[in-house]
Design a protein around this motif. Structure first.
Motif, PDB file in Angstrom:
ATOM      1  N   GLU A  90      41.620  30.220  39.401  1.00  0.00           N
ATOM      2  CA  GLU A  90      41.390  31.637  39.568  1.00  0.00           C
ATOM      3  C   GLU A  90      39.220  31.443  38.595  1.00  0.00           C
ATOM      4  O   GLU A  90      39.681  31.277  37.920  1.00  0.00           O
ATOM      5  CB  GLU A  90      42.270  32.795  38.479  1.00  0.00           C
ATOM      6  CG  GLU A  90      43.526  32.215  38.360  1.00  0.00           C
ATOM      7  CD  GLU A  90      44.344  33.002  37.636  1.00  0.00           C
ATOM      8  OE1 GLU A  90      44.233  33.953  36.861  1.00  0.00           O
ATOM      9  OE2 GLU A  90      45.322  33.161  37.586  1.00  0.00           O
ATOM     10  N   ASP A  99      37.332  34.151  37.262  1.00  0.00           N
ATOM     11  CA  ASP A  99      36.637  35.720  36.506  1.00  0.00           C
ATOM     12  C   ASP A  99      35.447  36.138  37.339  1.00  0.00           C
ATOM     13  O   ASP A  99      34.568  36.080  36.302  1.00  0.00           O
ATOM     14  CB  ASP A  99      37.105  35.760  35.083  1.00  0.00           C
ATOM     15  CG  ASP A  99      36.788  37.105  34.399  1.00  0.00           C
ATOM     16  OD1 ASP A  99      36.501  38.096  35.276  1.00  0.00           O
ATOM     17  OD2 ASP A  99      36.862  37.226  32.829  1.00  0.00           O
ATOM     18  N   ARG A 100      35.702  37.040  38.411  1.00  0.00           N
ATOM     19  CA  ARG A 100      34.450  37.378  38.628  1.00  0.00           C
ATOM     20  C   ARG A 100      32.784  37.866  37.410  1.00  0.00           C
ATOM     21  O   ARG A 100      31.959  38.574  38.089  1.00  0.00           O
ATOM     22  CB  ARG A 100      34.487  38.108  39.577  1.00  0.00           C
ATOM     23  CG  ARG A 100      34.791  36.777  41.181  1.00  0.00           C
ATOM     24  CD  ARG A 100      35.459  37.513  42.283  1.00  0.00           C
ATOM     25  NE  ARG A 100      34.085  38.061  42.888  1.00  0.00           N
ATOM     26  CZ  ARG A 100      33.375  37.471  44.498  1.00  0.00           C
ATOM     27  NH1 ARG A 100      34.232  36.192  45.129  1.00  0.00           N
ATOM     28  NH2 ARG A 100      32.868  37.751  44.479  1.00  0.00           N
ATOM     29  N   ALA A 116      34.404  30.879  33.231  1.00  0.00           N
ATOM     30  CA  ALA A 116      34.703  31.696  33.682  1.00  0.00           C
ATOM     31  C   ALA A 116      35.740  31.267  34.511  1.00  0.00           C
ATOM     32  O   ALA A 116      36.357  31.995  35.964  1.00  0.00           O
ATOM     33  CB  ALA A 116      33.797  32.795  35.009  1.00  0.00           C
TER      34      ALA A 116
END
Length: 73
Positions: free
Chosen positions: A7, A9-10, A58
């Motif tokens: 994943e 986290d943009r 991130a």
């Protein structure tokens, strides 16, 4: 072998490209942020290295049982 999930986290990603340099087969820059090429991948140390190298932490890598592999807290 169990798959890992990736994943990004943009909202936290700065788009430095560290992950694309370390694990180009797993990450790409999409505009100004990183995105995983696939959300489920075969285990690969390069994915963990990319997550550990992210300056904003991130990237989250989880094992098949949901435990966090990277980044290490």
């Amino acid at each position: 072998m169990s798959e890992w999930t990736i994943e990004v986290d943009r909202a936290a990603c700065l788009g430095t490209g560290m992950c694309t340099s370390i694990a180009p087969g797993h990450f790409r820059l999409d505009g100004s942020t990183s995105t995983p090429v696939k959300s489920e991948v075969e285990p690969d140390d390069a994915v963990v290295d990319a997550a550990e190298s992210c300056p904003m932490e991130a990237i989250l890598v989880r094992s098949a049982d949901g435990s966090v592999l990277a980044p290490q807290v």
